[in-house]
Design an enzyme around this catalytic site. Structure first.
Site, PDB file in Angstrom:
ATOM      1  N   TYR A  71      27.972  -0.972  11.555  1.00  0.00           N
ATOM      2  CA  TYR A  71      27.194   0.132  12.134  1.00  0.00           C
ATOM      3  C   TYR A  71      26.985  -0.107  13.639  1.00  0.00           C
ATOM      4  CZ  TYR A  71      24.093   4.196  11.768  1.00  0.00           C
ATOM      5  OH  TYR A  71      23.521   5.444  11.901  1.00  0.00           O
TER       6      TYR A  71
ATOM      7  N   LYS B 198      20.139   4.087  16.852  1.00  0.00           N
ATOM      8  CA  LYS B 198      19.132   4.594  15.892  1.00  0.00           C
ATOM      9  C   LYS B 198      17.773   3.926  16.147  1.00  0.00           C
ATOM     10  CE  LYS B 198      21.475   7.565  13.316  1.00  0.00           C
ATOM     11  NZ  LYS B 198      21.389   9.013  13.614  1.00  0.00           N
TER      12      LYS B 198
ATOM     13  N   ARG C  59      28.725  10.995   1.970  1.00  0.00           N
ATOM     14  CA  ARG C  59      30.089  11.226   2.488  1.00  0.00           C
ATOM     15  C   ARG C  59      30.139  12.500   3.317  1.00  0.00           C
ATOM     16  NH1 ARG C  59      33.456   7.532   0.280  1.00  0.00           N
ATOM     17  NH2 ARG C  59      32.740   6.688  -1.698  1.00  0.00           N
TER      18      ARG C  59
END
Ligand code: NDP
Ligand code: KAL
Length: 257
Positions: A158, A165, A195
């Site tokens: 990530y 974030k 998804r």
């Protein structure tokens, strides 16, 4: 308590296609009776947003192009919305982007340009949007953004999105503090993996799903509808005492060590 959103108008930012989390939110708000306004980054997705919105029965939605890297576009979009509808009651900010090459390998290798791009689109845009939208929220309002666990904990691959974030989460809290006096609440939904087009082809996504089936309390992934219904709660008066909060809609995954 009035749970209906009839007579209220919400701006939904970030519908790319029918799998988008923003589309799940749009459907929940629509079912609750809300009038919807959609923004999209550029004409590439404008057509599909309009086709999708046409499937919502009984209401006419409005559409505006708004690339959130462009301050003028954000100001112009909300000025146009003000002219066209007047007051709005909330915004769903469902926008994120990082260069694909930054989303695998080590975070250590993040480039300056990649760092800035991710923060620009995925984090700063919330503040720019909140500022431009504030004059339209004359009856109070609710701003909801989308975040992910990778901003609170290290999640493999990530990378720069996790740091963006974390910045988004902190921005959400500072905005909640600034806007509370205007009865505008600002919150984030931390969704479990879903998804969507964004996630397509990003390394490690399938592995994350295997983990969920094995370790999450609900033993299954969450859906766009479940995120949409939490957004509905945050837009409705049921959540009138809630601001500056991150609500995890992740089947409880975040509590498990
Ligand atoms: P989508 O791909 O469906 O949506 C991402 C959206 O971001 C697209 O609509 C895209 O617009 C928009 N966007 C990117 N760049 C810009 C820009 N410069 N200006 C305006 N819009 C832009 O993916 P998701 O629904 O998954 O993502 C929505 C949010 O949910 C993101 O914040 C994401 O981080 C978050 N999230 C997603 C999770 C998941 O598992 N899918 C989990 C937790 C959080 P366009 O298509 O027009 O380019
Ligand atoms: C650990 C997870 C696995 C995946 C790792 C990174 C995911 C990052 C999300 C980020 C928003 C994806 C992109 O920016 C993709 C982009 O580089 C290429 N795609 C596009 O340009 C498409 C066409 C457009 C529509 O996409 C965008 N964003 O504009 C994280 C998983 C488990 C959870 C997820 C996916 C979280 C999240 O934030 O989306």
């Amino acid at each position: 308590m009035n749970l209906s959103l009839e007579g209220r108008t919400y701006v939904v930012m970030g519908v790319a296609n029918k799998r988008s989390i923003a589309w799940g939110i749009a459907r929940s708000l629509h079912e609750a009776g809300a009038k919807l306004i959609f923004t999209y980054a550029n004409e590439r997705f404008g057509k599909s947003v309009k086709e999708l919105a046409d499937t919502l029965e009984g209401t006419e939605s409005l559409f505006y192009e708004c690339d959130v890297t462009d301050d003028e576009a954000i100001i112009q979009t909300f000025e146009s919305i003000q002219q066209d509808v007047g007051t709005i009651h909330g915004i769903a900010h469902c926008i994120a982007f990082a260069n694909r090459e930054e989303l695998n390998g080590e975070f250590l290798n993040t480039s300056r340009d990649g760092f800035l791009t991710a923060h620009n689109i995925s984090s700063y845009s919330l503040t720019a949007v909140a500022r431009a939208a504030k004059p339209l929220m004359t009856e109070g309002g609710s701003i909801v953004t989308m975040t992910y666990l990778g901003g609170e904990q290290v999640v493999e691959n990530y990378n720069i999105m996790g740091v963006a974030k974390a910045s988004l989460d902190a921005s959400m809290k500072y905005l909640a503090s600034n806007l509370g006096k205007d009865n505008i609440r600002v919150n984030a939904i931390s969704a479990g993996p879903i998804r969507t087009l964004s996630a397509k082809g990003v390394s490690g996504f399938n592995k994350v799903f295997e983990e969920i089936d094995r370790r999450s309390p609900l033993k299954r992934p969450v859906t766009q509808e479940e995120v949409g219904d939490t957004a509905y709660y945050l837009m409705s008066d049921l959540s009138r005492g809630v601001t500056g909060e991150i609500i995890h809609v992740d089947g409880g995954f975040n509590i498990v060590a």
